[in-house]
Design a protein around this motif. Structure first.
Motif: not given
Length: 148
Positions: A18, A23-24, A27, A33, A48, A85, A89
């Motif tokens: 990703l 990814r941010e 998170d 994750g 998410s 993840l 990532g």
């Protein structure tokens, strides 16, 4: 919010890296994750974990769902997978989802607000090639103004 799109490759084991901004977002959502992948509209859709919980909760609020809605829930919710993840990532896309969306080596990852989509490259290029001139009126009818 997920936005933008990027060309990506799925490795031989079915893992997809990703983008850092995706990814941010995962998170920041407090999901540790974790994310949820499911099938919809010919692609694999990712949420998410916290956003997925909200989406799924909306389905429980439907009073006396029709057979069509129940069947959709069986596919959409029943076909979902909670995944994590890895340290690099990457997410391992289950074979059933790869088969559904015809995902092979080259894919396009598209951010679409609260979710992202993973498309077969050729299928997404067909969507991009469409003429969207008549969509402005349909969007305006929903009350959304996008500055056309």
């Amino acid at each position: 919010m997920f936005r933008g799109h990027s060309h990506r490759s799925i490795d031989p084991k079915g893992r997809l890296m990703l983008p850092p901004d995706f990814r941010e977002i995962l998170d920041a959502g407090g999901s540790g994750g974790k994310l949820v992948l499911t099938k919809y509209d010919g692609c694999v859709v990712g949420y998410s974990l916290s956003e997925w919980n909200q989406v799924q909760a909306k389905f429980t609020q439907i009073k006396n769902p029709s057979r069509q809605i129940r069947n959709f829930m069986r596919v959409f919710i029943g076909g979902s997978e909670i995944l994590e993840l890895d340290r690099q990532g990457r997410v391992l896309i289950p074979q059933s989802l790869r088969t559904y969306a015809r995902l092979d080596k080259e894919v396009i990852l598209v951010g679409v607000g609260i979710k992202f989509e993973i498309w077969n490259r050729e299928a997404f290029e067909e969507i991009e090639a469409q003429d969207f001139d008549d969509v402005a009126d349909a969007i305006a009818a929903t009350g959304v103004e996008v500055g056309f």
